[in-house]
Design a protein around this motif. Structure first.
Motif, PDB file in Angstrom:
ATOM      1  N   ALA A 149      80.064  57.110  25.706  1.00 60.59           N
ATOM      2  CA  ALA A 149      79.303  56.423  24.656  1.00 60.59           C
ATOM      3  C   ALA A 149      80.238  55.822  23.609  1.00 60.59           C
ATOM      4  N   TYR A 150      81.329  56.531  23.287  1.00 60.02           N
ATOM      5  CA  TYR A 150      82.280  56.001  22.310  1.00 60.02           C
ATOM      6  C   TYR A 150      82.881  54.683  22.810  1.00 60.02           C
ATOM      7  N   TYR A 152      81.655  52.616  25.043  1.00 59.54           N
ATOM      8  CA  TYR A 152      80.592  51.605  25.097  1.00 59.54           C
ATOM      9  C   TYR A 152      80.332  51.008  23.713  1.00 59.54           C
ATOM     10  N   ASN A 153      80.351  51.828  22.690  1.00 60.89           N
ATOM     11  CA  ASN A 153      79.997  51.382  21.338  1.00 60.89           C
ATOM     12  C   ASN A 153      81.168  50.802  20.552  1.00 60.89           C
ATOM     13  N   ASN A 154      82.397  51.105  20.962  1.00 61.02           N
ATOM     14  CA  ASN A 154      83.549  50.717  20.147  1.00 61.02           C
ATOM     15  C   ASN A 154      84.517  49.756  20.839  1.00 61.02           C
ATOM     16  N   THR A 156      84.804  46.125  23.026  1.00 61.82           N
ATOM     17  CA  THR A 156      84.061  44.893  23.283  1.00 61.82           C
ATOM     18  C   THR A 156      84.194  44.491  24.741  1.00 61.82           C
ATOM     19  N   TYR A 157      83.059  44.251  25.377  1.00 58.26           N
ATOM     20  CA  TYR A 157      83.080  43.762  26.762  1.00 58.26           C
ATOM     21  C   TYR A 157      83.381  42.268  26.716  1.00 58.26           C
ATOM     22  N   LYS A 175      91.069  46.899  22.186  1.00 61.83           N
ATOM     23  CA  LYS A 175      89.720  47.485  22.093  1.00 61.83           C
ATOM     24  C   LYS A 175      88.703  46.557  22.759  1.00 61.83           C
ATOM     25  N   ASN A 237      78.263  50.471  30.873  1.00 61.16           N
ATOM     26  CA  ASN A 237      76.821  50.440  30.617  1.00 61.16           C
ATOM     27  C   ASN A 237      76.311  51.740  30.012  1.00 61.16           C
ATOM     28  N   ASP A 238      77.211  52.683  29.739  1.00 58.92           N
ATOM     29  CA  ASP A 238      76.890  53.976  29.124  1.00 58.92           C
ATOM     30  C   ASP A 238      75.743  54.672  29.846  1.00 58.92           C
TER      31      ASP A 238
END
Length: 335
Positions: A149-150, A152-154, A156-157, A175, A237-238
């Protein structure tokens, strides 16, 4: 249970004729209790004989050669697979017993390779992050989900900012990246707290374009859980890897799972195009791909790249590793 037909076409068009092309393919889906292979077909320019064998991770490999002169190399893989859903396991062992079991895995020859991190400059920084996120009063799986989750949230795709050559330090600094990069960062974090984890190469199968990574090969991570075995986590995709993920190969890192790589003699200038098409239970009835397993024509490619002419390497093997990288990049740039 979901059934998918997946067509994966890789096509090289060379500016000049090339020859003595020797290639390795890892395009044979894994077959186990969660994934049943119903049909496979691989068609290659010139119809060369493909010798197959298993590597040390039990992946099926194919090796073929095109010794004669050619200006096009088309590798078309079509598969039909049935994938079972994966539920998050509830282990009978206590959390403490789970961690104690994993601590013993560095002596297990089937698992210990997936506990070792390569050296990199950002190791101390990532360890600080891992220490801040991990909680050993929670299970290994719960910690792995926090790490996923970290990322996925932090992170950038973003396509095009990294390549198959990008190492952990570069990804950590940016990142940003694609699924291969997200998987590599997760591997480092998991191994830092002694959770055996391995890289997975395959495909993702969205229903309504709601998942990141479609259109080319995808990558995620599997972790080993005591009394259960391996379970997949997709940081891009977490989510838990379930019946939307089709597995091709597993290894320590991407380099163990490259779908296509090889070397050749001749001019380096070429065009590379890759297309991945997925048909599922929902869209197959109305699909225009009625000749799915026989049509090797490249449709709209998901990825196109060009290698410019380099006279220093024409008609030689001097930079064969560079050409291997070029052949690998087509599988990963759009993940």
């Amino acid at each position: 249970m979901a059934t998918y037909k997946i067509k994966h076409i890789t096509e090289y068009q060379y500016a000049e004729s090339v020859y003595d092309s020797i290639n390795q393919i890892m395009l044979y889906p894994i077959q186990d209790a969660f994934q049943k292979v119903k049909q496979t077909s691989i068609k290659i320019t010139g119809n060369p004989e493909v010798d197959t064998f298993k590597d040390k991770f039990n992946n099926k490999l194919g090796i073929f050669s095109l010794l004669e002169s050619h200006q096009t190399l088309n590798i078309s893989s079509c598969i039909e697979v049935e994938v079972s859903p994966v539920s998050e396991p509830k282990l009978s062992l206590s959390v403490q017993d789970q961690w104690e079991d994993l601590q013993k895995k560095d002596q297990d020859p089937l698992v210990k390779e997936f506990l070792v991190n390569e050296d990199f400059k950002a190791q101390a920084e990532i360890q600080v992050l891992v220490d801040s996120l991990s909680n050993l009063s929670l299970s290994p799986l719960e910690n792995a989900k926090v790490f996923s989750a970290y990322i996925y949230n932090n992170f950038t795709y973003r396509q095009g900012v990294t390549s198959v050559e990008s190492e952990v330090d570069e990804i950590w600094q940016l990142k940003a990246g694609v699924c291969q990069d997200f998987a590599h960062i997760l591997l480092v974090m998991l191994r830092s707290i002694q959770i055996p984890s391995r890289y997975v190469s395959g495909y993702i199968c969205p229903l309504n374009h709601e998942l990141r990574g479609e259109g080319a090969t995808h990558a995620w991570v599997e972790i080993y859980l005591p009394t259960y075995g391996w379970i997949g986590l997709d940081p891009t995709n977490d989510c838990i890897a379930s019946d939307r993920h089709v597995r091709l190969a597993v290894g320590r890192y991407f380099k163990d799972c490259t779908p296509v790589k090889g070397i050749f003699k001749g001019g380096s200038e070429h065009r590379l195009a890759v297309s991945v098409i997925v048909e599922n239970n929902e869209n197959s009835k109305d699909s225009i791909h009625h000749n799915f397993f026989n049509d090797t024509k490249m449709e709209t490619p998901a990825f196109v790249s060009f290698a410019e002419k380099n006279s220093a390497v024409d008609n030689s093997y001097q930079l064969h590793k560079q050409k291997q990288i070029q052949m690998q990049q087509q599988q990963q740039q759009q993940m």
